[in-house]
Motif scaffolding. Structure first.
Motif, PDB file in Angstrom:
ATOM      1  N   GLY A 318      12.441 -26.426  22.551  1.00 26.40           N
ATOM      2  CA  GLY A 318      13.852 -26.553  22.198  1.00 26.40           C
ATOM      3  C   GLY A 318      14.330 -25.408  21.327  1.00 26.40           C
ATOM      4  N   ASN A 319      13.479 -24.962  20.415  1.00 21.12           N
ATOM      5  CA  ASN A 319      13.863 -23.854  19.543  1.00 21.12           C
ATOM      6  C   ASN A 319      13.800 -22.509  20.257  1.00 21.12           C
ATOM      7  OD1 ASN A 319      14.425 -24.473  16.488  1.00 21.12           O
ATOM      8  ND2 ASN A 319      12.910 -25.981  17.152  1.00 21.12           N
ATOM      9  N   PHE A 320      12.881 -22.349  21.215  1.00 19.22           N
ATOM     10  CA  PHE A 320      12.883 -21.115  22.003  1.00 19.22           C
ATOM     11  C   PHE A 320      14.132 -21.036  22.873  1.00 19.22           C
ATOM     12  CE2 PHE A 320       8.220 -20.327  21.356  1.00 19.22           C
ATOM     13  CZ  PHE A 320       8.369 -19.030  20.886  1.00 19.22           C
ATOM     14  N   LEU A 321      14.581 -22.173  23.356  1.00 19.00           N
ATOM     15  CA  LEU A 321      15.829 -22.203  24.106  1.00 19.00           C
ATOM     16  C   LEU A 321      16.974 -21.680  23.245  1.00 19.00           C
ATOM     17  CD1 LEU A 321      17.068 -23.079  26.820  1.00 19.00           C
ATOM     18  CD2 LEU A 321      17.422 -25.352  25.815  1.00 19.00           C
ATOM     19  N   LYS A 322      16.938 -22.051  21.980  1.00 19.90           N
ATOM     20  CA  LYS A 322      17.946 -21.580  21.027  1.00 19.90           C
ATOM     21  C   LYS A 322      17.848 -20.069  20.823  1.00 19.90           C
ATOM     22  CE  LYS A 322      19.028 -22.229  16.114  1.00 19.90           C
ATOM     23  NZ  LYS A 322      18.707 -23.075  14.937  1.00 19.90           N
ATOM     24  N   ARG A 323      16.630 -19.520  20.795  1.00 18.42           N
ATOM     25  CA  ARG A 323      16.464 -18.078  20.588  1.00 18.42           C
ATOM     26  C   ARG A 323      17.069 -17.287  21.757  1.00 18.42           C
ATOM     27  NH1 ARG A 323      15.838 -20.463  16.382  1.00 18.42           N
ATOM     28  NH2 ARG A 323      13.778 -21.180  15.732  1.00 18.42           N
ATOM     29  N   PHE A 324      16.927 -17.795  22.993  1.00 16.06           N
ATOM     30  CA  PHE A 324      17.526 -17.112  24.140  1.00 16.06           C
ATOM     31  C   PHE A 324      19.051 -17.153  24.049  1.00 16.06           C
ATOM     32  CE2 PHE A 324      13.331 -17.633  26.198  1.00 16.06           C
ATOM     33  CZ  PHE A 324      13.182 -16.349  26.719  1.00 16.06           C
ATOM     34  N   CYS A 325      19.580 -18.277  23.570  1.00 18.44           N
ATOM     35  CA  CYS A 325      21.029 -18.355  23.378  1.00 18.44           C
ATOM     36  C   CYS A 325      21.493 -17.339  22.340  1.00 18.44           C
ATOM     37  CB  CYS A 325      21.430 -19.764  22.947  1.00 18.44           C
ATOM     38  SG  CYS A 325      21.291 -21.007  24.246  1.00 18.44           S
ATOM     39  N   THR A 326      20.639 -17.076  21.348  1.00 16.77           N
ATOM     40  CA  THR A 326      20.981 -16.110  20.300  1.00 16.77           C
ATOM     41  C   THR A 326      21.230 -14.727  20.889  1.00 16.77           C
ATOM     42  OG1 THR A 326      19.649 -17.330  18.690  1.00 16.77           O
ATOM     43  CG2 THR A 326      20.202 -15.062  18.132  1.00 16.77           C
ATOM     44  N   VAL A 327      20.451 -14.358  21.898  1.00 19.03           N
ATOM     45  CA  VAL A 327      20.643 -13.055  22.549  1.00 19.03           C
ATOM     46  C   VAL A 327      22.038 -12.987  23.171  1.00 19.03           C
ATOM     47  CG1 VAL A 327      19.799 -11.479  24.327  1.00 19.03           C
ATOM     48  CG2 VAL A 327      18.170 -12.833  22.987  1.00 19.03           C
ATOM     49  N   ALA A 328      22.452 -14.078  23.810  1.00 15.84           N
ATOM     50  CA  ALA A 328      23.787 -14.114  24.418  1.00 15.84           C
ATOM     51  C   ALA A 328      24.871 -13.998  23.352  1.00 15.84           C
ATOM     52  CB  ALA A 328      23.962 -15.408  25.219  1.00 15.84           C
ATOM     53  N   TRP A 329      24.688 -14.700  22.228  1.00  8.52           N
ATOM     54  CA  TRP A 329      25.675 -14.618  21.143  1.00  8.52           C
ATOM     55  C   TRP A 329      25.806 -13.180  20.637  1.00  8.52           C
ATOM     56  CZ3 TRP A 329      22.840 -19.059  18.112  1.00  8.52           C
ATOM     57  CH2 TRP A 329      22.999 -20.261  18.808  1.00  8.52           C
ATOM     58  N   THR A 330      24.660 -12.516  20.496  1.00 10.19           N
ATOM     59  CA  THR A 330      24.667 -11.160  19.942  1.00 10.19           C
ATOM     60  C   THR A 330      25.405 -10.182  20.849  1.00 10.19           C
ATOM     61  OG1 THR A 330      22.566 -11.568  18.825  1.00 10.19           O
ATOM     62  CG2 THR A 330      23.204  -9.274  19.129  1.00 10.19           C
ATOM     63  N   PHE A 331      25.137 -10.227  22.150  1.00 14.52           N
ATOM     64  CA  PHE A 331      25.790  -9.285  23.054  1.00 14.52           C
ATOM     65  C   PHE A 331      27.260  -9.627  23.252  1.00 14.52           C
ATOM     66  CE2 PHE A 331      21.484  -7.998  23.761  1.00 14.52           C
ATOM     67  CZ  PHE A 331      21.603  -6.643  24.016  1.00 14.52           C
ATOM     68  N   THR A 332      27.620 -10.880  23.050  1.00 14.60           N
ATOM     69  CA  THR A 332      29.044 -11.222  23.010  1.00 14.60           C
ATOM     70  C   THR A 332      29.701 -10.520  21.827  1.00 14.60           C
ATOM     71  OG1 THR A 332      28.676 -13.391  24.033  1.00 14.60           O
ATOM     72  CG2 THR A 332      30.718 -13.101  22.781  1.00 14.60           C
ATOM     73  N   GLY A 333      29.015 -10.531  20.676  1.00 14.06           N
ATOM     74  CA  GLY A 333      29.535  -9.854  19.490  1.00 14.06           C
ATOM     75  C   GLY A 333      29.649  -8.356  19.685  1.00 14.06           C
ATOM     76  N   LEU A 334      28.650  -7.743  20.318  1.00 19.66           N
ATOM     77  CA  LEU A 334      28.696  -6.296  20.563  1.00 19.66           C
ATOM     78  C   LEU A 334      29.862  -5.930  21.486  1.00 19.66           C
ATOM     79  CD1 LEU A 334      24.877  -5.578  21.083  1.00 19.66           C
ATOM     80  CD2 LEU A 334      26.272  -4.895  19.119  1.00 19.66           C
ATOM     81  N   ALA A 335      30.064  -6.746  22.527  1.00 22.60           N
ATOM     82  CA  ALA A 335      31.180  -6.482  23.435  1.00 22.60           C
ATOM     83  C   ALA A 335      32.521  -6.631  22.717  1.00 22.60           C
ATOM     84  CB  ALA A 335      31.109  -7.438  24.628  1.00 22.60           C
TER      85      ALA A 335
END
Length: 658
Positions: A318-335
């Motif tokens: 469950g927490n690794f699933l959260k880490r993958f979501c973190t990558v999506a959040w970060t690239f949303t921020g960069l864009a």
């Protein structure tokens, strides 16, 4: 534009958005009401009857540990620090493999709450001390989640809630710390627009959480976990479409210095006041690892499954699933950096002078000229940049999604509410369990009916949420809230790690370590000017801006964590051991695997026909009680570290491909 949405109906939302929200609310409330029929005793309310399998436990760990403020904090951190902002959530990445090892131990305790561990391993007064501390942790977590959610909901409505708050002019109490006078006071201020959203969210999770307990929370977390994943990836493709594709990140990486650096350079760190360096990430990770296991909801995350395998699978995956979501959040921020700071920024092209002024402030904050400005002007620009960062995710969604299709804002808003509600309901229920079981039932009112204690648990949860609502008024921005969340559990978390592995760590060690850690934290966080003037510590540990003095966060954590560990170890050797009988009972419990459908008469006891006691890693040691790893332990631990490496590689690879 795929399909233009019609004119907003109310609060900046369209008819389709309100329909999506209505369907979501009806489903969640129905689950809460249905769950009432499943609550028959305290175990049902606080531990969900220990009846859940791997998938539900995975989404419970994901949902209860993933709040919307985490996505918002990563996007805000990315705006302020570039790719390095990912460490605002990756700080837990290094701790995640250890979840695979500690989860079975937590399940073997067979406890209802973490306070049961402190009573069984140490004594009653220590359990009461943890109960108060644990409640404070939950209040902090709920407050942080609600604060971030309110900010984003306000942005999703196009700041319509701000207009309503001005018209309503409702005055509410607010907690305030005066840094100059070193005083804490309760003042009065107008209810802010984002706090209307906070109140609406609070009503929802309090209703179904108070009704159905942890069972309702786990079931809704299954639904809300799926929605949170949708929330994490929904905006990503559309914001990249707006900037012209993934490759624009590299082409416009000069918009902010170090925008695609995984670690912030010393030069950039000095301008941010948030040195996201290797040492900073290390201290954040150590502090997070110390505190994660002591968070009140973790006992439920590890203990509500059928066996210990369900707990470890759910907690880790469950927490690794959260880490993958973190990558999506970060690239949303960069864009978003490219979109809002580029030449085609909607702020720059807006006919509204206020938007153009914000654009100029954001550009100035990112330029070298910012450091040459007068202090007052720098503070004003910094405040604008910080507030914009906090609302960035919601603002981007508000600007983009209505141009794509109707109902997308409603879907994102439902996902956002799902994220914060799944975390807040678990925190409310578990912390109310701490009060009911370990303070009210054992110290205040004994020998009453199960029904009586169930209602005490429900009402105490309501009081805890009210206190969280007051606390969120003290937060200045999302990152500030996250720092408090990371630091709060760490001081007492040290005692759980030592308590499960070392016999010499006793009652005096717990109290000494916790109290000294808290006192040092207070000193370095609230009185850094006094410490600075003594000249006892190097100047590199402080940031001096005129007359204002602050100890850097990395050294704050190093100070209170170091003192807490050292003081606890010293008194462990200077004071007598606990009774052999008490220690033997606890470690026998900890080394005895959980069997399917086992029945225990009370928390922290063994069933009538327990499984054979497991082996210790150091059988000849009279003090070390680390369990001997099994093949399942080692293989899962190694695979978890491979997953850590894969996530970091994926993040770095995407930043270079961009």
């Amino acid at each position: 534009m795929i399909l233009s949405a019609e004119k907003p109906l109310w609060l900046g939302l369209h008819t389709a958005d309100w329909i999506v929200l209505a369907v979501y609310f009806i489903i969640i409330l129905a689950i809460g009401l249905w769950s009432i029929t499943k609550v028959k005793d305290m175990t049902d309310f606080f531990m969900g009857g220990r009846r859940f399998g791997k998938v539900f436990m995975m989404f419970f760990a994901f949902g209860s540990g993933t709040s919307s403020e985490q996505a918002i904090s990563v996007v805000a951190g990315t705006w302020r620090a570039g790719l390095a902002g990912i460490w605002w959530q990756f700080l837990w990445l290094w701790a995640t493999p250890f979840y695979w090892l500690v989860a079975p131990i937590m399940r073997r305790m067979r406890a209802l709450t973490t306070a049961d561990f402190f009573e069984t391993r140490f004594n009653g007064p220590t359990a009461v001390m943890y109960s108060f501390y644990g409640i404070a942790i939950s209040i902090t977590f709920i407050a942080g989640g609600l604060f971030g959610t309110g900010k984003m909901v306000d942005a999703l409505t196009g700041n319509e809630l701000d207009r309503i708050s001005i018209e309503a002019n409702i005055m509410v109490p607010a907690a305030q710390w005066n840094a100059a006078e070193k005083t804490f006071s309760i003042t009065e201020r107008r209810l802010q627009g984002y706090e209307f959203a906070i109140l609406a969210v609070t009503v929802m999770f309090v209703i179904y959480g108070m009704a159905g307990g942890l069972g309702a929370a786990i079931i809704t977390d299954f639904i809300q976990g799926i929605l949170t994943i949708v929330f994490s990836f929904l905006l990503l493709p559309f914001v990249f479409y707006q900037i012209g594709g993934f490759g624009e990140l590299h082409k416009q990486s000069d918009l902010k210095k170090g925008m695609l650096d995984l670690f912030a350079s010393d030069e950039l760190a000095a301008t941010m006041g948030e040195p996201i360096t290797v040492f900073y990430v290390f201290m954040l990770s150590v502090t997070a690892l110390a505190g994660i296991v002591i968070q009140p909801h973790i006992m439920g995350v590890c203990g509500a499954g059928k066996t210990e395998y369900e707990g470890r699978f759910g907690f880790t995956v469950g927490n690794f699933l959260k880490r993958f979501c973190t990558v999506a959040w970060t690239f949303t921020g960069l864009a978003c950096i490219v979109w809002y700071m580029g030449d085609n920024s909607p702020l720059k092209t807006s006919p509204d002078p206020a938007h153009q002024a914000i654009y100029q402030s954001l550009k100035m904050k990112a330029s070298p000229e910012f450091q040459t400005l007068p202090a007052e002007e720098k503070a004003k620009i910094d405040t604008t940049d910080r507030n914009f960062a906090d609302q960035l995710f919601g603002l981007a969604a508000h600007d983009i999604l209505p141009t794509i299709a109707p109902g997308l804002i409603g879907l994102l808003l439902a996902s956002l509410l799902a994220a914060v509600m799944s975390t807040s309901d678990a925190q409310m229920i578990i912390s109310s369990g701490l009060f009911t079981e370990n303070i009210y039932r054992k110290c205040l009112v004994k020998d009453r009916s199960q029904r009586h204690y169930l209602w005490v648990g429900r009402l105490s949860g309501l009081v805890i949420v009210i206190l969280a609502l007051v606390l969120q008024t003290t937060f200045t921005d999302i990152i500030a809230a996250l720092k408090v969340i990371v630091k709060t559990p760490a001081c007492i978390g040290i005692s759980l790690w030592f308590g499960i592995s070392w016999r010499r760590w006793n009652v005096v060690s717990v109290w000494t370590s916790t109290v000294t850690g808290i006192l040092v934290w207070i000193a370095v966080a609230f009185y850094p000017d006094v410490i600075y003037k003594t000249g006892l510590l190097p100047e590199l540990m402080f940031k001096v801006d005129g007359t204002a003095v602050k100890m850097l966060d990395v050294w704050q954590m190093f100070s209170f964590m170091g003192v807490a560990v050292l003081s606890g170890i010293i008194v462990s050797f200077l004071t007598p051991r606990q009774s052999k009988e008490k220690l033997d009972h606890f470690y026998t419990l900890m080394h005895t695997p959980v069997t399917l459908n086992e029945v225990i008469e009370s928390p922290c006891t063994l069933p009538k026909d327990p499984a054979p006691v497991g082996k210790r890693l150091f059988p000849n040691s009279k003090d070390i009680e680390i369990p001997k790893p099994t093949f399942q332990d080692l293989s899962g631990f190694i695979l978890a570290w491979c997953a850590v490496g894969a996530i970091i590689y994926l993040t770095k690879y995407l930043s270079e491909v961009a």
